[in-house]
Design a protein around this motif. Structure first.
Motif, PDB file in Angstrom:
ATOM      1  N   ASP A 173       3.254  -1.244  12.109  1.00  0.00           N
ATOM      2  CA  ASP A 173       3.570   0.036  12.390  1.00  0.00           C
ATOM      3  C   ASP A 173       4.919   0.454  12.494  1.00  0.00           C
ATOM      4  OD1 ASP A 173       3.995  -1.185  14.746  1.00  0.00           O
ATOM      5  OD2 ASP A 173       2.528   0.354  15.824  1.00  0.00           O
ATOM      6  N   TYR A 174       5.694  -0.532  12.356  1.00  0.00           N
ATOM      7  CA  TYR A 174       7.344  -0.296  12.118  1.00  0.00           C
ATOM      8  C   TYR A 174       7.695  -1.071  11.204  1.00  0.00           C
ATOM      9  CZ  TYR A 174       7.312  -4.807  14.657  1.00  0.00           C
ATOM     10  OH  TYR A 174       7.247  -6.094  14.914  1.00  0.00           O
ATOM     11  N   LEU A 175       9.106  -0.693  10.774  1.00  0.00           N
ATOM     12  CA  LEU A 175       9.814  -1.625   9.791  1.00  0.00           C
ATOM     13  C   LEU A 175      10.077  -2.807  10.342  1.00  0.00           C
ATOM     14  CD1 LEU A 175      10.511  -0.831   6.825  1.00  0.00           C
ATOM     15  CD2 LEU A 175      12.843  -0.486   7.639  1.00  0.00           C
ATOM     16  N   PRO A 176       9.657  -3.933   9.648  1.00  0.00           N
ATOM     17  CA  PRO A 176       9.655  -4.949  10.118  1.00  0.00           C
ATOM     18  C   PRO A 176      11.201  -5.706   9.922  1.00  0.00           C
ATOM     19  CG  PRO A 176       8.749  -5.217   7.781  1.00  0.00           C
ATOM     20  CD  PRO A 176       8.746  -3.919   8.531  1.00  0.00           C
ATOM     21  N   GLY A 177      11.389  -6.523  10.909  1.00  0.00           N
ATOM     22  CA  GLY A 177      12.944  -6.984  11.051  1.00  0.00           C
ATOM     23  C   GLY A 177      13.722  -6.390  11.993  1.00  0.00           C
ATOM     24  N   VAL A 178      13.225  -5.301  12.670  1.00  0.00           N
ATOM     25  CA  VAL A 178      14.044  -4.363  13.537  1.00  0.00           C
ATOM     26  C   VAL A 178      13.816  -5.260  14.940  1.00  0.00           C
ATOM     27  CG1 VAL A 178      14.272  -2.119  14.611  1.00  0.00           C
ATOM     28  CG2 VAL A 178      12.800  -2.514  12.707  1.00  0.00           C
ATOM     29  N   HIS A 179      12.717  -5.942  15.061  1.00  0.00           N
ATOM     30  CA  HIS A 179      12.816  -7.043  16.322  1.00  0.00           C
ATOM     31  C   HIS A 179      13.198  -8.466  15.771  1.00  0.00           C
ATOM     32  CE1 HIS A 179      11.199  -9.543  19.532  1.00  0.00           C
ATOM     33  NE2 HIS A 179      10.727  -8.282  20.037  1.00  0.00           N
ATOM     34  N   LYS A 180      14.069  -9.042  16.571  1.00  0.00           N
ATOM     35  CA  LYS A 180      14.863 -10.245  16.099  1.00  0.00           C
ATOM     36  C   LYS A 180      13.761 -11.264  16.046  1.00  0.00           C
ATOM     37  CE  LYS A 180      16.312 -11.688  20.806  1.00  0.00           C
ATOM     38  NZ  LYS A 180      17.395 -12.039  21.666  1.00  0.00           N
ATOM     39  N   TYR A 181      12.707 -11.547  16.604  1.00  0.00           N
ATOM     40  CA  TYR A 181      11.698 -12.430  16.340  1.00  0.00           C
ATOM     41  C   TYR A 181      10.765 -12.272  15.190  1.00  0.00           C
ATOM     42  CZ  TYR A 181      13.521 -13.920  20.790  1.00  0.00           C
ATOM     43  OH  TYR A 181      14.747 -14.211  21.767  1.00  0.00           O
ATOM     44  N   ASN A 182      10.857 -11.323  14.496  1.00  0.00           N
ATOM     45  CA  ASN A 182      10.077 -11.074  13.316  1.00  0.00           C
ATOM     46  C   ASN A 182       9.963 -12.204  12.093  1.00  0.00           C
ATOM     47  OD1 ASN A 182      10.012  -7.659  13.248  1.00  0.00           O
ATOM     48  ND2 ASN A 182       8.746  -8.770  14.344  1.00  0.00           N
ATOM     49  N   ARG A 183       8.889 -12.932  11.763  1.00  0.00           N
ATOM     50  CA  ARG A 183       9.020 -13.702  10.539  1.00  0.00           C
ATOM     51  C   ARG A 183       8.255 -12.980   9.369  1.00  0.00           C
ATOM     52  NH1 ARG A 183       6.069 -18.075   7.907  1.00  0.00           N
ATOM     53  NH2 ARG A 183       4.624 -18.010   9.835  1.00  0.00           N
TER      54      ARG A 183
ATOM     55  N   VAL B  78       0.741  -1.215  -0.063  1.00  0.00           N
ATOM     56  CA  VAL B  78      -0.043   0.027  -0.180  1.00  0.00           C
ATOM     57  C   VAL B  78       0.982   1.178   0.061  1.00  0.00           C
ATOM     58  CG1 VAL B  78      -1.936  -1.194   1.098  1.00  0.00           C
ATOM     59  CG2 VAL B  78      -0.202  -0.067   2.549  1.00  0.00           C
ATOM     60  N   GLY B  79       2.321   1.200   0.168  1.00  0.00           N
ATOM     61  CA  GLY B  79       3.041   2.411  -0.234  1.00  0.00           C
ATOM     62  C   GLY B  79       2.872   2.991  -1.429  1.00  0.00           C
ATOM     63  N   ASP B  80       3.591   4.106  -1.488  1.00  0.00           N
ATOM     64  CA  ASP B  80       3.729   4.792  -2.774  1.00  0.00           C
ATOM     65  C   ASP B  80       4.614   4.271  -3.657  1.00  0.00           C
ATOM     66  OD1 ASP B  80       5.530   5.948  -1.452  1.00  0.00           O
ATOM     67  OD2 ASP B  80       5.012   7.964  -1.420  1.00  0.00           O
ATOM     68  N   ASP B  81       5.547   3.378  -3.151  1.00  0.00           N
ATOM     69  CA  ASP B  81       6.330   2.738  -4.078  1.00  0.00           C
ATOM     70  C   ASP B  81       6.504   1.346  -3.515  1.00  0.00           C
ATOM     71  OD1 ASP B  81       7.901   2.855  -1.530  1.00  0.00           O
ATOM     72  OD2 ASP B  81       9.090   4.646  -2.082  1.00  0.00           O
ATOM     73  N   LYS B  82       7.503   0.386  -3.947  1.00  0.00           N
ATOM     74  CA  LYS B  82       7.784  -0.891  -3.506  1.00  0.00           C
ATOM     75  C   LYS B  82       8.970  -1.162  -2.921  1.00  0.00           C
ATOM     76  CE  LYS B  82       4.164  -1.938  -6.267  1.00  0.00           C
ATOM     77  NZ  LYS B  82       2.933  -2.371  -5.653  1.00  0.00           N
ATOM     78  N   GLU B  83       9.345  -0.045  -2.226  1.00  0.00           N
ATOM     79  CA  GLU B  83      10.767  -0.040  -1.456  1.00  0.00           C
ATOM     80  C   GLU B  83      10.499  -0.644  -0.098  1.00  0.00           C
ATOM     81  OE1 GLU B  83      14.525  -0.020  -1.549  1.00  0.00           O
ATOM     82  OE2 GLU B  83      13.572   0.960  -3.334  1.00  0.00           O
ATOM     83  N   TRP B  84      11.469  -1.544  -0.206  1.00  0.00           N
ATOM     84  CA  TRP B  84      11.499  -2.652   1.281  1.00  0.00           C
ATOM     85  C   TRP B  84      11.520  -1.676   2.523  1.00  0.00           C
ATOM     86  CZ3 TRP B  84      12.093  -8.059   2.137  1.00  0.00           C
ATOM     87  CH2 TRP B  84      12.312  -8.284   3.328  1.00  0.00           C
ATOM     88  N   VAL B  85      12.241  -0.685   2.255  1.00  0.00           N
ATOM     89  CA  VAL B  85      12.170   0.181   3.673  1.00  0.00           C
ATOM     90  C   VAL B  85      11.186   1.023   3.885  1.00  0.00           C
ATOM     91  CG1 VAL B  85      14.861  -0.163   3.982  1.00  0.00           C
ATOM     92  CG2 VAL B  85      13.976   1.780   2.560  1.00  0.00           C
ATOM     93  N   ASN B  86      10.153   1.275   2.927  1.00  0.00           N
ATOM     94  CA  ASN B  86       8.945   2.009   3.257  1.00  0.00           C
ATOM     95  C   ASN B  86       7.981   1.229   4.279  1.00  0.00           C
ATOM     96  OD1 ASN B  86       6.715   3.468   2.939  1.00  0.00           O
ATOM     97  ND2 ASN B  86       6.738   3.639   0.726  1.00  0.00           N
ATOM     98  N   VAL B  87       7.936   1.708   5.226  1.00  0.00           N
ATOM     99  CA  VAL B  87       6.981   0.968   6.346  1.00  0.00           C
ATOM    100  C   VAL B  87       5.713   0.743   5.809  1.00  0.00           C
ATOM    101  CG1 VAL B  87       6.424   3.087   7.560  1.00  0.00           C
ATOM    102  CG2 VAL B  87       6.529   0.963   8.756  1.00  0.00           C
ATOM    103  N   ASP B  88       5.115   1.737   4.990  1.00  0.00           N
ATOM    104  CA  ASP B  88       3.567   1.593   4.601  1.00  0.00           C
ATOM    105  C   ASP B  88       3.383   0.219   3.733  1.00  0.00           C
ATOM    106  OD1 ASP B  88       3.084   3.818   5.892  1.00  0.00           O
ATOM    107  OD2 ASP B  88       3.490   5.163   3.888  1.00  0.00           O
ATOM    108  N   ASN B  89       4.440  -0.057   3.147  1.00  0.00           N
ATOM    109  CA  ASN B  89       4.585  -1.487   2.489  1.00  0.00           C
ATOM    110  C   ASN B  89       4.131  -2.912   3.423  1.00  0.00           C
ATOM    111  OD1 ASN B  89       4.522  -0.545  -0.346  1.00  0.00           O
ATOM    112  ND2 ASN B  89       6.736  -0.316  -0.206  1.00  0.00           N
ATOM    113  N   TRP B  90       4.229  -2.680   4.540  1.00  0.00           N
ATOM    114  CA  TRP B  90       4.012  -3.505   5.490  1.00  0.00           C
ATOM    115  C   TRP B  90       2.732  -3.718   6.429  1.00  0.00           C
ATOM    116  CZ3 TRP B  90       7.198  -7.723   4.653  1.00  0.00           C
ATOM    117  CH2 TRP B  90       8.622  -7.560   4.230  1.00  0.00           C
ATOM    118  N   ARG B  91       2.220  -4.897   6.703  1.00  0.00           N
ATOM    119  CA  ARG B  91       1.078  -4.661   7.772  1.00  0.00           C
ATOM    120  C   ARG B  91       1.802  -4.558   9.143  1.00  0.00           C
ATOM    121  NH1 ARG B  91      -2.490  -9.863   5.216  1.00  0.00           N
ATOM    122  NH2 ARG B  91      -2.490  -9.034   3.192  1.00  0.00           N
TER     123      ARG B  91
END
Length: 223
Positions: free
Chosen positions: A71-81, A56-69
């Motif tokens: 409220d933060y950029l996933p992978g910052v937490h070590k237990y994210n899948r 849903v982001g305005d681009d397809k960039e990995w580091v755009n938090v809007d592209n993930w479900r």
């Protein structure tokens, strides 16, 4: 004399166009750098969980938090899948994404795709299946902390590097393509192949696959 004047004017206009084009190119590169700097890596308040790509982001960039479900950029937490699970899931790594923690897994399936042209760090595992695909190029380095399980397509070219800490497993439907002499793949421990490993020659030879321990081709015999 009149023709000479027209020629001088024409050459002068060409020089102005060339200078303007160069300025536009430089501005585009500067905007790209600035756009990469503008992404905000937000840190989670709660513990990690499964996080899906949502486009849903305005681009397809990995580091755009809007592209993930999330409220933060996933992978910052070590237990994210992290999961990319649909044909419309199309990610780009054109800005570096090297922030991910040691325990993070990425799973791609159901025709999800990712175009990697900048450095990407996947903390623990990379799993590709169900007709998903990754294309890696430029001078990017993809680092996977432990294992890569490939039952889909991974193509690497240019001067790109894929570095896997432990093992690379190319399963029956997996295809790993190494295109040109500049691309390289390395496995800290083992390489196991049931699928396809394809080297495409460049002008000066083939790319490199480094395996530090065991190289297995075909199914292992049962004892």
């Amino acid at each position: 004399m009149l023709r000479l004047c027209f020629l001088i004017v024409a050459l002068s206009n060409l020089v102005r166009i060339a200078v303007a084009s160069k300025s536009i190119d430089q501005s585009a590169r500067q905007r790209h750098v600035l756009s990469c700097d503008s992404y905000d890596i937000k840190f989670p308040i709660t513990t990690g969980t499964v996080i899906f790509w949502n486009n849903v982001g305005d681009d397809k960039e990995w580091v755009n938090v809007d592209n993930w479900r999330s409220d933060y950029l996933p992978g910052v937490h070590k237990y994210n899948r992290l999961v990319m699970a649909g044909a419309n899931d199309k990610a780009s790594v054109h800005c570096p994404a090297t922030y991910m923690k040691a325990g993070v897994d990425l799973e791609m399936r159901t025709k999800a795709t990712m175009d990697v042209r900048a450095d990407l760090n996947i903390g623990k595992k990379l799993v590709l299946k169900s007709d998903s695909a990754v294309t890696q190029s430029s001078q990017s380095t993809v680092s996977v902390g432990e294992t890569m399980s490939l039952n889909a397509l991974y193509d690497i070219s240019d001067q790109a590097k894929l570095v896997v800490g432990s093992s690379v497993n190319i399963l029956a439907k997996g295809k790993l393509g190494i295109h040109g002499e500049g691309a390289s793949v390395s496995a800290g421990d083992d390489l196991s192949i049931l699928g396809t490993l394809n080297f495409r020659l460049g002008p000066n030879g083939a790319g490199i696959f480094n395996v530090n321990k065991t190289f297995n081709v075909g199914e292992k015999k049962k004892k």
